[in-house]
Design a protein around this motif. Structure first.
Motif, PDB file in Angstrom:
ATOM      1  N   ARG A  47      -3.190   5.210 -16.801  1.00  0.00           N
ATOM      2  CA  ARG A  47      -2.792   4.213 -17.786  1.00  0.00           C
ATOM      3  C   ARG A  47      -1.479   4.598 -18.460  1.00  0.00           C
ATOM      4  N   PRO A  48      -0.641   3.635 -18.738  1.00  0.00           N
ATOM      5  CA  PRO A  48      -0.804   2.221 -18.362  1.00  0.00           C
ATOM      6  C   PRO A  48      -0.468   1.995 -16.890  1.00  0.00           C
ATOM      7  N   PRO A  49      -1.027   0.956 -16.262  1.00  0.00           N
ATOM      8  CA  PRO A  49      -0.655   0.656 -14.876  1.00  0.00           C
ATOM      9  C   PRO A  49       0.782   0.163 -14.798  1.00  0.00           C
ATOM     10  N   VAL A  50       1.506   0.653 -13.817  1.00  0.00           N
ATOM     11  CA  VAL A  50       2.932   0.308 -13.687  1.00  0.00           C
ATOM     12  C   VAL A  50       3.207  -0.216 -12.278  1.00  0.00           C
ATOM     13  N   LEU A  51       3.902  -1.333 -12.220  1.00  0.00           N
ATOM     14  CA  LEU A  51       4.378  -1.909 -10.969  1.00  0.00           C
ATOM     15  C   LEU A  51       5.860  -1.587 -10.826  1.00  0.00           C
ATOM     16  N   GLN A  52       6.249  -1.113  -9.640  1.00  0.00           N
ATOM     17  CA  GLN A  52       7.667  -0.896  -9.372  1.00  0.00           C
ATOM     18  C   GLN A  52       8.036  -1.658  -8.108  1.00  0.00           C
ATOM     19  N   ILE A  53       9.071  -2.463  -8.205  1.00  0.00           N
ATOM     20  CA  ILE A  53       9.514  -3.284  -7.079  1.00  0.00           C
ATOM     21  C   ILE A  53      10.854  -2.757  -6.570  1.00  0.00           C
ATOM     22  N   TYR A  54      10.883  -2.428  -5.284  1.00  0.00           N
ATOM     23  CA  TYR A  54      12.115  -2.003  -4.615  1.00  0.00           C
ATOM     24  C   TYR A  54      12.613  -3.152  -3.737  1.00  0.00           C
ATOM     25  N   TYR A  55      13.922  -3.340  -3.700  1.00  0.00           N
ATOM     26  CA  TYR A  55      14.512  -4.347  -2.822  1.00  0.00           C
ATOM     27  C   TYR A  55      15.604  -3.678  -1.982  1.00  0.00           C
ATOM     28  N   ASP A  56      15.523  -3.902  -0.687  1.00  0.00           N
ATOM     29  CA  ASP A  56      16.469  -3.295   0.252  1.00  0.00           C
ATOM     30  C   ASP A  56      17.637  -4.246   0.483  1.00  0.00           C
ATOM     31  N   LYS A  57      18.832  -3.837   0.063  1.00  0.00           N
ATOM     32  CA  LYS A  57      20.047  -4.642   0.231  1.00  0.00           C
ATOM     33  C   LYS A  57      20.802  -4.272   1.503  1.00  0.00           C
ATOM     34  N   GLY A  58      20.165  -3.465   2.351  1.00  0.00           N
ATOM     35  CA  GLY A  58      20.813  -3.011   3.574  1.00  0.00           C
ATOM     36  C   GLY A  58      21.054  -1.519   3.583  1.00  0.00           C
ATOM     37  N   LYS A  59      20.676  -0.841   2.481  1.00  0.00           N
ATOM     38  CA  LYS A  59      20.868   0.601   2.369  1.00  0.00           C
ATOM     39  C   LYS A  59      19.546   1.337   2.191  1.00  0.00           C
ATOM     40  N   GLY A  60      18.443   0.656   2.527  1.00  0.00           N
ATOM     41  CA  GLY A  60      17.139   1.271   2.369  1.00  0.00           C
ATOM     42  C   GLY A  60      16.621   1.149   0.942  1.00  0.00           C
ATOM     43  N   PHE A  61      15.444   1.699   0.710  1.00  0.00           N
ATOM     44  CA  PHE A  61      14.856   1.656  -0.627  1.00  0.00           C
ATOM     45  C   PHE A  61      15.414   2.793  -1.476  1.00  0.00           C
ATOM     46  N   ARG A  62      16.071   2.409  -2.571  1.00  0.00           N
ATOM     47  CA  ARG A  62      16.678   3.391  -3.463  1.00  0.00           C
ATOM     48  C   ARG A  62      16.202   3.132  -4.884  1.00  0.00           C
ATOM     49  N   GLU A  63      16.143   4.200  -5.654  1.00  0.00           N
ATOM     50  CA  GLU A  63      15.660   4.077  -7.022  1.00  0.00           C
ATOM     51  C   GLU A  63      16.513   3.113  -7.846  1.00  0.00           C
ATOM     52  N   GLN A  64      17.833   3.118  -7.604  1.00  0.00           N
ATOM     53  CA  GLN A  64      18.716   2.235  -8.374  1.00  0.00           C
ATOM     54  C   GLN A  64      18.543   0.768  -7.981  1.00  0.00           C
ATOM     55  N   ASP A  65      17.912   0.542  -6.823  1.00  0.00           N
ATOM     56  CA  ASP A  65      17.630  -0.828  -6.396  1.00  0.00           C
ATOM     57  C   ASP A  65      16.148  -1.131  -6.619  1.00  0.00           C
ATOM     58  N   SER A  66      15.704  -0.930  -7.831  1.00  0.00           N
ATOM     59  CA  SER A  66      14.297  -1.180  -8.165  1.00  0.00           C
ATOM     60  C   SER A  66      14.184  -1.457  -9.661  1.00  0.00           C
ATOM     61  N   PHE A  67      13.032  -1.954 -10.055  1.00  0.00           N
ATOM     62  CA  PHE A  67      12.745  -2.135 -11.481  1.00  0.00           C
ATOM     63  C   PHE A  67      11.241  -1.991 -11.692  1.00  0.00           C
ATOM     64  N   ARG A  68      10.860  -1.632 -12.920  1.00  0.00           N
ATOM     65  CA  ARG A  68       9.464  -1.382 -13.261  1.00  0.00           C
ATOM     66  C   ARG A  68       8.954  -2.391 -14.271  1.00  0.00           C
ATOM     67  N   VAL A  69       7.663  -2.670 -14.148  1.00  0.00           N
ATOM     68  CA  VAL A  69       6.991  -3.565 -15.089  1.00  0.00           C
ATOM     69  C   VAL A  69       5.647  -2.941 -15.454  1.00  0.00           C
ATOM     70  N   THR A  70       5.391  -2.786 -16.737  1.00  0.00           N
ATOM     71  CA  THR A  70       4.081  -2.308 -17.188  1.00  0.00           C
ATOM     72  C   THR A  70       3.105  -3.476 -17.146  1.00  0.00           C
ATOM     73  N   LEU A  71       1.965  -3.276 -16.502  1.00  0.00           N
ATOM     74  CA  LEU A  71       0.998  -4.349 -16.289  1.00  0.00           C
ATOM     75  C   LEU A  71      -0.123  -4.310 -17.324  1.00  0.00           C
ATOM     76  N   PRO A  72      -0.652  -5.469 -17.686  1.00  0.00           N
ATOM     77  CA  PRO A  72      -1.790  -5.501 -18.604  1.00  0.00           C
ATOM     78  C   PRO A  72      -3.080  -5.089 -17.893  1.00  0.00           C
ATOM     79  N   GLU A  73      -4.028  -4.573 -18.652  1.00  0.00           N
ATOM     80  CA  GLU A  73      -5.323  -4.200 -18.097  1.00  0.00           C
ATOM     81  C   GLU A  73      -6.358  -5.263 -18.432  1.00  0.00           C
ATOM     82  N   GLY A  74      -7.577  -5.015 -17.987  1.00  0.00           N
ATOM     83  CA  GLY A  74      -8.680  -5.917 -18.329  1.00  0.00           C
ATOM     84  C   GLY A  74      -8.691  -7.215 -17.552  1.00  0.00           C
ATOM     85  N   GLY A  75      -8.107  -7.218 -16.351  1.00  0.00           N
ATOM     86  CA  GLY A  75      -8.142  -8.428 -15.529  1.00  0.00           C
ATOM     87  C   GLY A  75      -7.211  -9.531 -15.974  1.00  0.00           C
TER      88      GLY A  75
END
Length: 214
Positions: A47-75
């Motif tokens: 806790r807390p649950p965290v979602l991280q989304i990576y997007y490949d722009k042609g250079k593979g998955f890189r930390e700078q090409d991602s963003f995080r979102v804290t997710l709510p709990e309890g369904g």
């Protein structure tokens, strides 16, 4: 009183300096894909649950090409919608939790910033997994369960060909948008000059009045 003979030129330059860079920025934004879906955490350990989304722009998955979102709990469902700063999208990776647990992803699609879908449906078979025990379709959602020892579980979606927002139709619309903003600003600036007595129109009006009175 001295009038600004070139107030019209000053207005044109100021309007252009604002309107067309703004239209250029709008054009760039209009060619970027948008990822959109709902995610619900059904079970989680860390806790807390965290979602991280990576997007490949042609250079593979890189930390700078991602963003995080804290997710709510309890369904409680969380709606995710994000413009990805990429003109071409080669792959997408969802680090759906930061440990063991289960999430449900529904309504996932990729679209342009105006809501037109680029891809409107994804099946479980299209994804590859890591530290994931279950990935199945259930009642219109993707149910994803991480393994009990997972510390960085994710699913990956690789596109057969790079996704991009067609730019051809966006150029004309944004040129028209920039021209409208330019025209409005030019008129507003000229009115301000006129009201303060510094417009070339003030001189023209005074000349007309002088001729009529003579």
């Amino acid at each position: 009183m001295q009038y600004r003979k070139f107030s019209w030129l000053v207005s044109l330059v100021l309007a252009a300096l604002f309107a067309f860079p703004h239209a250029t920025g709008r054009y760039r934004a209009s060619t970027r894909p948008v990822v959109d879906f709902d995610i619900t955490v059904e079970k989680n350990v860390h806790r807390p649950p965290v979602l991280q989304i990576y997007y490949d722009k042609g250079k593979g998955f890189r930390e700078q090409d991602s963003f995080r979102v804290t997710l709510p709990e309890g369904g409680i469902s969380k709606h995710i919608q994000a413009i990805l700063p990429a003109t071409k999208l080669y792959a997408l990776r969802l680090d759906y939790l930061n440990g063991p647990g289960t999430v449900a992803v529904s309504g996932m699609k990729i679209m342009d910033p105006f809501g037109s879908p680029l891809v409107s449906h994804f099946s479980a078979a299209q994804f590859t997994t890591f530290q994931t025990e279950v990935l199945q379709e259930k009642e219109g959602s993707l149910v994803i369960q991480a393994s009990s020892q997972a510390d960085d579980p994710y699913i990956t979606l690789v596109f057969e060909s790079a996704l991009g927002v067609p730019a051809k139709d966006k150029i004309r619309a944004n040129v028209i948008f920039g021209t409208k903003i330019f025209a409005i600003l030019w008129v507003v600036l000229e009115i301000l000059f006129l009201l303060t007595g510094k417009s070339w129109l003030n001189g023209w009006i005074d000349m007309k009045k002088a001729r009529l009175s003579s």
